[in-house]
Design a protein around this motif. Structure first.
Motif, mmCIF file in Angstrom:
data_model
loop_
_atom_site.group_PDB
_atom_site.id
_atom_site.type_symbol
_atom_site.label_atom_id
_atom_site.label_comp_id
_atom_site.label_asym_id
_atom_site.label_seq_id
_atom_site.Cartn_x
_atom_site.Cartn_y
_atom_site.Cartn_z
ATOM 1 N N SER A 101 -11.549 -15.884 -11.592
ATOM 2 C CA SER A 101 -11.486 -14.736 -12.498
ATOM 3 C C SER A 101 -12.738 -13.873 -12.340
ATOM 4 C CB SER A 101 -11.353 -15.224 -13.948
ATOM 5 O OG SER A 101 -12.479 -15.981 -14.314
ATOM 6 N N GLY A 102 -12.622 -12.643 -12.814
ATOM 7 C CA GLY A 102 -13.750 -11.726 -12.779
ATOM 8 C C GLY A 102 -13.835 -10.887 -11.520
ATOM 9 N N HIS A 103 -12.760 -10.814 -10.762
ATOM 10 C CA HIS A 103 -12.775 -10.075 -9.497
ATOM 11 C C HIS A 103 -11.524 -9.214 -9.362
ATOM 12 C CE1 HIS A 103 -16.174 -12.424 -7.960
ATOM 13 N NE2 HIS A 103 -15.596 -13.462 -8.549
ATOM 14 N N SER A 104 -11.569 -8.301 -8.390
ATOM 15 C CA SER A 104 -10.382 -7.516 -8.046
ATOM 16 C C SER A 104 -9.792 -8.073 -6.753
ATOM 17 C CB SER A 104 -10.724 -6.040 -7.888
ATOM 18 O OG SER A 104 -11.570 -5.844 -6.783
ATOM 19 N N TYR A 105 -8.469 -8.048 -6.676
ATOM 20 C CA TYR A 105 -7.767 -8.613 -5.527
ATOM 21 C C TYR A 105 -6.736 -7.614 -5.004
ATOM 22 C CZ TYR A 105 -9.927 -12.932 -7.017
ATOM 23 O OH TYR A 105 -10.855 -13.888 -7.365
ATOM 24 N N VAL A 106 -6.544 -7.645 -3.697
ATOM 25 C CA VAL A 106 -5.527 -6.820 -3.049
ATOM 26 C C VAL A 106 -5.034 -7.573 -1.814
ATOM 27 C CG1 VAL A 106 -7.127 -5.509 -1.582
ATOM 28 C CG2 VAL A 106 -4.967 -4.467 -2.260
ATOM 29 N N VAL A 107 -3.782 -7.368 -1.475
ATOM 30 C CA VAL A 107 -3.214 -7.935 -0.251
ATOM 31 C C VAL A 107 -3.000 -6.789 0.734
ATOM 32 C CG1 VAL A 107 -1.152 -8.990 0.763
ATOM 33 C CG2 VAL A 107 -2.152 -9.947 -1.303
ATOM 34 N N THR A 108 -3.518 -6.964 1.948
ATOM 35 C CA THR A 108 -3.306 -5.992 3.020
ATOM 36 C C THR A 108 -2.414 -6.628 4.080
ATOM 37 O OG1 THR A 108 -5.472 -4.980 2.655
ATOM 38 C CG2 THR A 108 -4.411 -4.555 4.783
ATOM 39 N N THR A 109 -1.306 -5.963 4.367
ATOM 40 C CA THR A 109 -0.376 -6.420 5.402
ATOM 41 C C THR A 109 -0.507 -5.492 6.601
ATOM 42 O OG1 THR A 109 1.140 -7.243 3.713
ATOM 43 C CG2 THR A 109 2.039 -6.917 5.933
ATOM 44 N N THR A 110 -0.763 -6.085 7.768
ATOM 45 C CA THR A 110 -0.921 -5.314 8.997
ATOM 46 C C THR A 110 0.111 -5.758 10.008
ATOM 47 O OG1 THR A 110 -3.301 -5.153 8.582
ATOM 48 C CG2 THR A 110 -2.539 -4.622 10.813
ATOM 49 N N ALA A 111 0.801 -4.800 10.612
ATOM 50 C CA ALA A 111 1.821 -5.092 11.621
ATOM 51 C C ALA A 111 1.358 -4.556 12.968
ATOM 52 C CB ALA A 111 3.143 -4.447 11.235
ATOM 53 N N SER A 112 1.145 -5.445 13.919
ATOM 54 C CA SER A 112 0.858 -5.040 15.296
ATOM 55 C C SER A 112 2.181 -5.072 16.037
ATOM 56 C CB SER A 112 -0.150 -5.984 15.943
ATOM 57 O OG SER A 112 -1.369 -5.951 15.230
ATOM 58 N N VAL A 113 2.675 -3.896 16.407
ATOM 59 C CA VAL A 113 4.024 -3.767 16.963
ATOM 60 C C VAL A 113 3.946 -3.511 18.462
ATOM 61 C CG1 VAL A 113 6.206 -2.512 16.809
ATOM 62 C CG2 VAL A 113 4.809 -2.850 14.758
ATOM 63 N N VAL A 121 2.267 -0.473 20.418
ATOM 64 C CA VAL A 121 2.716 0.893 20.172
ATOM 65 C C VAL A 121 2.236 1.436 18.830
ATOM 66 C CG1 VAL A 121 4.726 0.789 21.684
ATOM 67 C CG2 VAL A 121 4.964 0.107 19.308
ATOM 68 N N GLU A 122 1.943 0.552 17.888
ATOM 69 C CA GLU A 122 1.428 0.991 16.587
ATOM 70 C C GLU A 122 0.872 -0.202 15.830
ATOM 71 O OE1 GLU A 122 4.890 2.934 15.325
ATOM 72 O OE2 GLU A 122 5.964 1.134 14.775
ATOM 73 N N ASN A 123 0.047 0.119 14.843
ATOM 74 C CA ASN A 123 -0.653 -0.917 14.100
ATOM 75 C C ASN A 123 -0.798 -0.493 12.630
ATOM 76 O OD1 ASN A 123 -1.871 -3.428 14.184
ATOM 77 N ND2 ASN A 123 -3.909 -2.586 14.494
ATOM 78 N N PRO A 124 0.318 -0.237 11.933
ATOM 79 C CA PRO A 124 0.216 0.226 10.549
ATOM 80 C C PRO A 124 -0.191 -0.894 9.597
ATOM 81 C CG PRO A 124 2.493 -0.126 11.102
ATOM 82 C CD PRO A 124 1.702 -0.335 12.371
ATOM 83 N N ASP A 125 -0.759 -0.501 8.468
ATOM 84 C CA ASP A 125 -1.064 -1.469 7.417
ATOM 85 C C ASP A 125 -0.655 -0.910 6.072
ATOM 86 O OD1 ASP A 125 -3.219 0.157 6.392
ATOM 87 O OD2 ASP A 125 -4.501 -0.655 7.945
ATOM 88 N N LYS A 126 -0.506 -1.807 5.118
ATOM 89 C CA LYS A 126 -0.077 -1.431 3.775
ATOM 90 C C LYS A 126 -0.778 -2.325 2.777
ATOM 91 C CE LYS A 126 3.329 -0.066 0.781
ATOM 92 N NZ LYS A 126 3.683 1.249 0.421
ATOM 93 N N ASP A 127 -1.361 -1.737 1.746
ATOM 94 C CA ASP A 127 -2.018 -2.480 0.676
ATOM 95 C C ASP A 127 -1.084 -2.649 -0.512
ATOM 96 O OD1 ASP A 127 -4.421 -2.703 2.047
ATOM 97 O OD2 ASP A 127 -5.352 -0.991 1.056
ATOM 98 N N SER A 128 -1.209 -3.795 -1.176
ATOM 99 C CA SER A 128 -0.535 -3.986 -2.458
ATOM 100 C C SER A 128 -1.312 -3.214 -3.509
ATOM 101 C CB SER A 128 -0.528 -5.466 -2.818
ATOM 102 O OG SER A 128 -1.847 -5.904 -3.119
ATOM 103 N N LEU A 129 -0.802 -3.219 -4.706
ATOM 104 C CA LEU A 129 -1.577 -2.670 -5.822
ATOM 105 C C LEU A 129 -2.763 -3.598 -6.077
ATOM 106 C CD1 LEU A 129 1.274 -1.694 -8.298
ATOM 107 C CD2 LEU A 129 -0.053 -0.181 -6.809
ATOM 108 N N VAL A 130 -3.868 -3.038 -6.510
ATOM 109 C CA VAL A 130 -5.052 -3.845 -6.833
ATOM 110 C C VAL A 130 -4.781 -4.578 -8.155
ATOM 111 C CG1 VAL A 130 -7.502 -3.767 -7.423
ATOM 112 C CG2 VAL A 130 -6.592 -2.263 -5.644
ATOM 113 N N THR A 131 -5.111 -5.856 -8.179
ATOM 114 C CA THR A 131 -4.943 -6.673 -9.382
ATOM 115 C C THR A 131 -6.301 -7.201 -9.805
ATOM 116 O OG1 THR A 131 -2.726 -7.328 -8.692
ATOM 117 C CG2 THR A 131 -3.788 -8.697 -10.364
ATOM 118 N N TYR A 132 -6.640 -7.010 -11.071
ATOM 119 C CA TYR A 132 -7.888 -7.553 -11.627
ATOM 120 C C TYR A 132 -7.545 -8.835 -12.364
ATOM 121 C CZ TYR A 132 -9.587 -2.952 -10.502
ATOM 122 O OH TYR A 132 -9.911 -1.789 -9.823
ATOM 123 N N TYR A 133 -8.316 -9.881 -12.066
ATOM 124 C CA TYR A 133 -8.059 -11.170 -12.709
ATOM 125 C C TYR A 133 -9.356 -11.721 -13.249
ATOM 126 C CZ TYR A 133 -7.109 -16.128 -13.284
ATOM 127 O OH TYR A 133 -7.017 -17.392 -13.806
#
Length: 133
Positions: A101-113, A121-133
């Motif tokens: 507890s006491g931190h911010s968390y996020v998940v980053t998903t990266t696809a190397s295609v 050919v591409e390397n997009p990424d996407k973040d989840s919403l930031v969650t404070y716990y």
């Protein structure tokens, strides 16, 4: 002469209002990046009251492409846990990890295609919403 002036003014006001309306509607359109091999990329995070962070990422790739998927759980911007998976069509990765507890968390998903010649050919990424716990 005066009628022509009034008509010209009304015409100009009509043009300005039409132009303004088209700008507003164009501004309301959501712009999304288009990719060659990826058809969708998602990233998600939920944290339970006990600190169990459930993390997940998923990529859908078009026919003829493969993907190396990396899902990173980040605490205050630094990676603390990573999951990976590879494949074609629909690929997902993730899991559960207990966080403090006491931190911010996020998940980053990266696809190397990669294409059929194994060229990146591409390397997009996407973040989840930031969650404070």
């Amino acid at each position: 002469m005066r009628k022509k002036s009034i008509r010209a003014t009304v015409f100009m006001l009509l043009l300005v209002s039409l132009f303004s309306a088209s700008l507003v509607s164009a501004g309301a359109t959501q712009i999304r990046p288009m990719y060659t091999g990826v058809s969708s990329l998602t990233s998600g995070l939920t944290i339970s009251s006990s600190g169990a962070a459930t993390c997940g990422g998923r990529a859908s790739v078009r026919s003829g492409y493969t993907v190396d998927l990396t899902v990173e759980l980040k605490q205050d911007g630094s990676t603390i846990k990573t999951w990976t998976s590879s494949g074609t069509s629909i690929v997902s990765a993730g899991g559960t990890y207990y966080v403090m507890s006491g931190h911010s968390y996020v998940v980053t998903t990266t696809a190397s295609v990669y294409d059929s010649n194994n060229h990146l050919v591409e390397n997009p990424d996407k973040d989840s919403l930031v969650t404070y716990y």
